[in-house]
Write a protein that holds these residues in place. Structure first.
Motif, PDB file in Angstrom:
ATOM      1  N   GLN A 182      15.189  66.733  31.788  1.00  9.43           N
ATOM      2  CA  GLN A 182      15.935  68.054  31.315  1.00  9.43           C
ATOM      3  C   GLN A 182      15.510  69.323  31.883  1.00  9.43           C
ATOM      4  OE1 GLN A 182      17.676  69.331  26.879  1.00  9.43           O
ATOM      5  NE2 GLN A 182      15.788  68.467  26.946  1.00  9.43           N
ATOM      6  N   TYR A 183      16.327  69.989  32.402  1.00 10.12           N
ATOM      7  CA  TYR A 183      15.824  71.445  33.155  1.00 10.12           C
ATOM      8  C   TYR A 183      16.721  72.469  32.334  1.00 10.12           C
ATOM      9  CZ  TYR A 183      14.318  68.416  36.654  1.00 10.12           C
ATOM     10  OH  TYR A 183      13.628  67.312  37.605  1.00 10.12           O
ATOM     11  N   VAL A 184      16.075  73.720  32.216  1.00  3.22           N
ATOM     12  CA  VAL A 184      16.637  74.896  31.451  1.00  3.22           C
ATOM     13  C   VAL A 184      16.555  75.982  32.460  1.00  3.22           C
ATOM     14  CG1 VAL A 184      16.707  76.188  29.782  1.00  3.22           C
ATOM     15  CG2 VAL A 184      16.135  74.021  29.336  1.00  3.22           C
ATOM     16  N   TYR A 185      17.534  76.715  32.465  1.00  2.00           N
ATOM     17  CA  TYR A 185      17.841  77.951  33.271  1.00  2.00           C
ATOM     18  C   TYR A 185      18.198  79.202  32.677  1.00  2.00           C
ATOM     19  CZ  TYR A 185      17.465  74.397  37.172  1.00  2.00           C
ATOM     20  OH  TYR A 185      16.754  73.325  37.809  1.00  2.00           O
ATOM     21  N   ASP A 186      17.607  80.408  32.759  1.00  2.00           N
ATOM     22  CA  ASP A 186      17.907  81.454  32.273  1.00  2.00           C
ATOM     23  C   ASP A 186      19.143  82.463  32.765  1.00  2.00           C
ATOM     24  OD1 ASP A 186      16.312  80.679  30.147  1.00  2.00           O
ATOM     25  OD2 ASP A 186      14.401  82.171  31.174  1.00  2.00           O
ATOM     26  N   ASP A 187      19.966  82.940  32.114  1.00  2.61           N
ATOM     27  CA  ASP A 187      20.724  84.044  32.772  1.00  2.61           C
ATOM     28  C   ASP A 187      21.857  83.457  33.881  1.00  2.61           C
ATOM     29  OD1 ASP A 187      19.752  85.752  30.801  1.00  2.61           O
ATOM     30  OD2 ASP A 187      18.158  86.257  31.879  1.00  2.61           O
ATOM     31  N   LEU A 188      22.738  82.919  33.692  1.00  7.82           N
ATOM     32  CA  LEU A 188      23.907  82.423  34.470  1.00  7.82           C
ATOM     33  C   LEU A 188      24.815  83.474  34.395  1.00  7.82           C
ATOM     34  CD1 LEU A 188      24.887  80.392  36.586  1.00  7.82           C
ATOM     35  CD2 LEU A 188      25.740  79.290  34.696  1.00  7.82           C
ATOM     36  N   THR A 189      25.268  84.087  35.324  1.00  6.21           N
ATOM     37  CA  THR A 189      26.297  85.015  35.501  1.00  6.21           C
ATOM     38  C   THR A 189      27.458  84.726  35.450  1.00  6.21           C
ATOM     39  OG1 THR A 189      26.427  85.605  37.522  1.00  6.21           O
ATOM     40  CG2 THR A 189      24.709  86.837  36.415  1.00  6.21           C
ATOM     41  N   ARG A 190      28.503  85.315  35.031  1.00  3.14           N
ATOM     42  CA  ARG A 190      30.119  85.151  34.787  1.00  3.14           C
ATOM     43  C   ARG A 190      30.746  85.121  36.254  1.00  3.14           C
ATOM     44  NH1 ARG A 190      34.197  84.343  36.295  1.00  3.14           N
ATOM     45  NH2 ARG A 190      36.522  84.554  35.302  1.00  3.14           N
ATOM     46  N   LEU A 226      19.538  62.252  36.078  1.00  4.06           N
ATOM     47  CA  LEU A 226      18.716  61.010  36.388  1.00  4.06           C
ATOM     48  C   LEU A 226      17.680  61.043  37.382  1.00  4.06           C
ATOM     49  CD1 LEU A 226      21.745  58.619  36.217  1.00  4.06           C
ATOM     50  CD2 LEU A 226      20.413  59.042  34.524  1.00  4.06           C
ATOM     51  N   ASP A 227      17.953  62.170  38.250  1.00  6.14           N
ATOM     52  CA  ASP A 227      16.972  62.368  39.337  1.00  6.14           C
ATOM     53  C   ASP A 227      16.214  63.838  39.158  1.00  6.14           C
ATOM     54  OD1 ASP A 227      19.318  63.824  40.116  1.00  6.14           O
ATOM     55  OD2 ASP A 227      19.340  63.139  41.963  1.00  6.14           O
ATOM     56  N   GLU A 228      15.372  64.223  39.860  1.00  6.50           N
ATOM     57  CA  GLU A 228      14.927  65.395  39.855  1.00  6.50           C
ATOM     58  C   GLU A 228      15.921  66.678  40.452  1.00  6.50           C
ATOM     59  OE1 GLU A 228      10.633  66.201  41.002  1.00  6.50           O
ATOM     60  OE2 GLU A 228      10.795  64.009  41.688  1.00  6.50           O
ATOM     61  N   MET A 229      15.887  67.760  39.926  1.00  8.93           N
ATOM     62  CA  MET A 229      16.443  68.966  40.333  1.00  8.93           C
ATOM     63  C   MET A 229      15.911  69.331  41.397  1.00  8.93           C
ATOM     64  SD  MET A 229      19.074  70.312  38.819  1.00  8.93           S
ATOM     65  CE  MET A 229      20.104  71.798  38.646  1.00  8.93           C
ATOM     66  N   PRO A 230      16.655  70.023  42.329  1.00  9.99           N
ATOM     67  CA  PRO A 230      15.895  70.816  43.522  1.00  9.99           C
ATOM     68  C   PRO A 230      15.154  72.094  42.947  1.00  9.99           C
ATOM     69  CG  PRO A 230      18.304  69.970  44.069  1.00  9.99           C
ATOM     70  CD  PRO A 230      18.153  69.678  42.548  1.00  9.99           C
ATOM     71  N   ALA A 231      14.329  72.314  43.511  1.00  5.65           N
ATOM     72  CA  ALA A 231      13.348  73.614  42.940  1.00  5.65           C
ATOM     73  C   ALA A 231      14.339  74.733  43.174  1.00  5.65           C
ATOM     74  CB  ALA A 231      11.922  73.526  43.833  1.00  5.65           C
ATOM     75  N   GLY A 232      13.954  75.697  42.373  1.00  5.76           N
ATOM     76  CA  GLY A 232      14.453  77.093  42.754  1.00  5.76           C
ATOM     77  C   GLY A 232      15.722  77.575  41.602  1.00  5.76           C
ATOM     78  N   PHE A 234      19.230  78.033  39.704  1.00  2.00           N
ATOM     79  CA  PHE A 234      20.421  77.247  39.601  1.00  2.00           C
ATOM     80  C   PHE A 234      21.615  78.272  39.678  1.00  2.00           C
ATOM     81  CE2 PHE A 234      23.338  75.366  36.335  1.00  2.00           C
ATOM     82  CZ  PHE A 234      23.841  74.296  36.978  1.00  2.00           C
ATOM     83  N   PHE A 235      22.302  78.426  40.730  1.00  3.60           N
ATOM     84  CA  PHE A 235      23.449  79.130  40.990  1.00  3.60           C
ATOM     85  C   PHE A 235      23.074  80.632  40.415  1.00  3.60           C
ATOM     86  CE2 PHE A 235      24.992  74.969  40.510  1.00  3.60           C
ATOM     87  CZ  PHE A 235      25.820  74.824  41.857  1.00  3.60           C
ATOM     88  N   GLY A 236      22.052  81.060  40.769  1.00  2.00           N
ATOM     89  CA  GLY A 236      21.581  82.235  40.461  1.00  2.00           C
ATOM     90  C   GLY A 236      20.692  82.403  39.185  1.00  2.00           C
ATOM     91  N   ALA A 237      20.670  81.310  38.378  1.00  2.00           N
ATOM     92  CA  ALA A 237      19.977  81.356  37.215  1.00  2.00           C
ATOM     93  C   ALA A 237      18.508  80.981  37.402  1.00  2.00           C
ATOM     94  CB  ALA A 237      20.553  80.639  36.176  1.00  2.00           C
ATOM     95  N   ALA A 238      17.548  81.614  36.831  1.00  2.00           N
ATOM     96  CA  ALA A 238      16.260  81.339  36.999  1.00  2.00           C
ATOM     97  C   ALA A 238      15.581  80.269  36.287  1.00  2.00           C
ATOM     98  CB  ALA A 238      15.612  82.620  36.813  1.00  2.00           C
ATOM     99  N   PRO A 239      14.710  79.387  36.842  1.00  2.00           N
ATOM    100  CA  PRO A 239      14.256  78.404  35.952  1.00  2.00           C
ATOM    101  C   PRO A 239      13.310  78.905  34.772  1.00  2.00           C
ATOM    102  CG  PRO A 239      13.890  77.879  38.172  1.00  2.00           C
ATOM    103  CD  PRO A 239      14.410  79.316  38.284  1.00  2.00           C
ATOM    104  N   ALA A 240      13.725  78.447  33.691  1.00  2.00           N
ATOM    105  CA  ALA A 240      13.017  79.070  32.310  1.00  2.00           C
ATOM    106  C   ALA A 240      11.369  78.679  32.609  1.00  2.00           C
ATOM    107  CB  ALA A 240      13.268  78.158  31.345  1.00  2.00           C
ATOM    108  N   ASP A 241      10.654  80.073  32.346  1.00  2.00           N
ATOM    109  CA  ASP A 241       9.202  79.957  32.369  1.00  2.00           C
ATOM    110  C   ASP A 241       8.483  79.185  31.123  1.00  2.00           C
ATOM    111  OD1 ASP A 241       9.696  81.680  30.467  1.00  2.00           O
ATOM    112  OD2 ASP A 241       8.709  83.323  31.591  1.00  2.00           O
ATOM    113  N   GLY A 242       9.282  78.568  30.447  1.00  2.00           N
ATOM    114  CA  GLY A 242       8.849  77.989  29.185  1.00  2.00           C
ATOM    115  C   GLY A 242       9.788  77.111  28.579  1.00  2.00           C
ATOM    116  N   LYS A 243       9.366  76.676  27.339  1.00  2.00           N
ATOM    117  CA  LYS A 243      10.348  75.812  26.671  1.00  2.00           C
ATOM    118  C   LYS A 243      11.363  76.881  25.938  1.00  2.00           C
ATOM    119  CE  LYS A 243      10.720  71.844  23.363  1.00  2.00           C
ATOM    120  NZ  LYS A 243      10.101  70.928  22.468  1.00  2.00           N
ATOM    121  N   ARG A 244      12.610  76.473  25.885  1.00  2.00           N
ATOM    122  CA  ARG A 244      13.740  77.000  25.374  1.00  2.00           C
ATOM    123  C   ARG A 244      14.410  76.201  24.117  1.00  2.00           C
ATOM    124  NH1 ARG A 244      11.547  80.387  27.805  1.00  2.00           N
ATOM    125  NH2 ARG A 244      12.402  81.682  29.561  1.00  2.00           N
TER     126      ARG A 244
END
Length: 414
Positions: A182-190, A226-232, A234-244
């Motif tokens: 499970q991966y979480v990303y912050d602030d995905l724009t419209r 099921l597999d690892e997410m590419p680093a960096g 997510f369509f401009g949204a930043a990887p979360a820097d902690g648990k959300r």
């Protein structure tokens, strides 16, 4: 009623004269045969009066003997009518098998989720009811019957709203156990969502977008893979820097593990851990399914009324569900976008927002979740289901005197 019984949220106080917790199927059969009006209460995770039994008998199946019978070939499991997902999934995983998907909460009952077409998330994954291959129920005369996939009327009986009888057991399809991240990303724009909608919603085994509509930006994207997410990004949204947590500002302790750490399916697909209070606890919920082909239009429709809904909204979850052939499934013959709303626990304040939301979505033919808060007229809802008249006829054949009806169902089926 001698004891005060409420739903999970506390916004519904059940008006039944009596509440029963039978300890055996035989006791349940006797109870049903002798009652005038009966409704079944699962885990209580409904937000309207679908389970109420005014002047009648309310039945909880939580005390039935636990049944978890995995077939020799591990393709199916038979479970009792009172079991919760949280009581089932660990034993399945220990046997090397899994359900194809889970709901956000492991706290809910299997039968209650099935009866209301509750679901998880995933472009290729049907709702939880689609795994049912047989239903064992007690009909109005107290007799037990078994309904099997492929038999006439079975597709109408699975999402049955409790109108056909009391479920004592279900047989569910299984898949081999699997791990997921499970991966979480912050602030995905419209703008980014509009440019990459299909890629965003199809980026994982399960994808959920969370926003409180304080702005038009999606607060968090939760991607389960099921597999690892590419680093960096997510369509401009930043990887979360902690648990959300799904709800902005809520302590994320009760959320399932994130950061791409692999874990068993049942510990990653739900958003919340079984040992904690799910979601915020003090809340109301609504949900609508719209055709997947109208996904962006639906998201923009919600955005158009964000000034009306944001003041009473805790979070809006956006996710997808695959089509099925169950007559009263919200996903009947349509891939769907689900719009789930967790409101504050104030019915009077929330209902105007629900009405504004339904008006904004009206042109997209939304189907409300059967167990949530909605104001849509029954006539409108009936018109959204091609097999609704067939369902009404099926229910009458199992329950000719209306023993399993209540005012909520009377309004819907009339």
């Amino acid at each position: 009623m001698s004891e005060r019984v409420t739903n999970w949220a506390g916004n519904i106080v059940f008006a039944a004269d009596r509440v029963h917790r039978p300890a055996s199927v035989a006791e349940l059969q006797k109870l049903v045969a002798g009652a005038e009006r009966v409704r079944v209460l699962g885990s209580g995770h409904s937000f309207n009066r679908i389970a109420d039994a005014p002047g009648g008998d309310l039945v909880s199946l939580a005390n039935l003997p636990r049944v978890i019978e995995i077939a020799a070939d591990k393709s199916q499991v038979r479970v009792d009518g009172g079991i919760r997902y949280g009581d089932l999934v660990g034993e399945l995983n220990a046997a090397g098998v899994a359900l194809h998907n889970t709901a956000s909460l492991p706290h809910i009952s299997v039968a209650g989720a099935i009866m209301t077409a509750t679901h998880g998330s995933g472009e290729r994954h049907q709702n939880l009811a689609a795994t049912v291959s047989s239903i064992e129920l007690v009909r109005a005369d107290g007799e037990r019957v078994v309904l099997r996939r492929g038999e006439p009327g079975f597709a109408g009986s699975v999402v049955g709203l409790g109108a056909l009888g009391v479920i004592t057991a279900l047989t569910l399809d299984l898949v081999p156990a699997f791990e997921i991240r499970q991966y979480v990303y912050d602030d995905l724009t419209r703008d980014s969502l509009g440019d990459h909608l299909d890629a965003v919603l199809g980026a994982g085994y399960s994808v959920s977008l969370f926003t409180n509509w304080a702005t038009t930006t999606i607060n968090h994207a939760w991607v389960k893979r099921l597999d690892e997410m590419p680093a960096g990004p997510f369509f401009g949204a930043a990887p979360a820097d902690g648990k959300r947590g799904p709800i902005p500002g809520m302590d994320p302790t009760n959320a399932t593990d994130q950061g791409g750490v692999p874990g068993p399916w049942h510990a990653r697909l739900p958003h919340f851990k079984l040992e904690f209070t799910p979601s915020s606890g003090a809340e109301l919920q609504s949900e609508y399914m719209v055709p997947r082909s109208h996904a962006l239009a639906a998201i923009d429709a919600v955005a158009s009324v964000r000034d009306q809904i944001a003041p009473v909204l805790q979070v809006n979850e956006i996710r997808t569900v695959a089509a099925d052939d169950l007559w009263l499934s919200m996903n009947y013959q349509q891939d769907s976008l689900g719009l789930h709303f967790t409101w504050i626990a104030d019915t009077e304040a929330v209902l105007p927002a629900v009405r504004a939301l339904e008006e904004a979505l009206a042109d997209l033919s939304p189907r409300p979740h059967w167990g949530k808060v909605f104001t849509m007229p029954a006539e409108t809802i009936r018109g959204r289901y091609d097999r609704f008249a067939d369902f009404t006829e099926l229910a009458a054949s199992y329950d000719p005197t209306g023993k399993f009806r209540n005012p909520w169902l009377d309004d819907l089926l009339s």
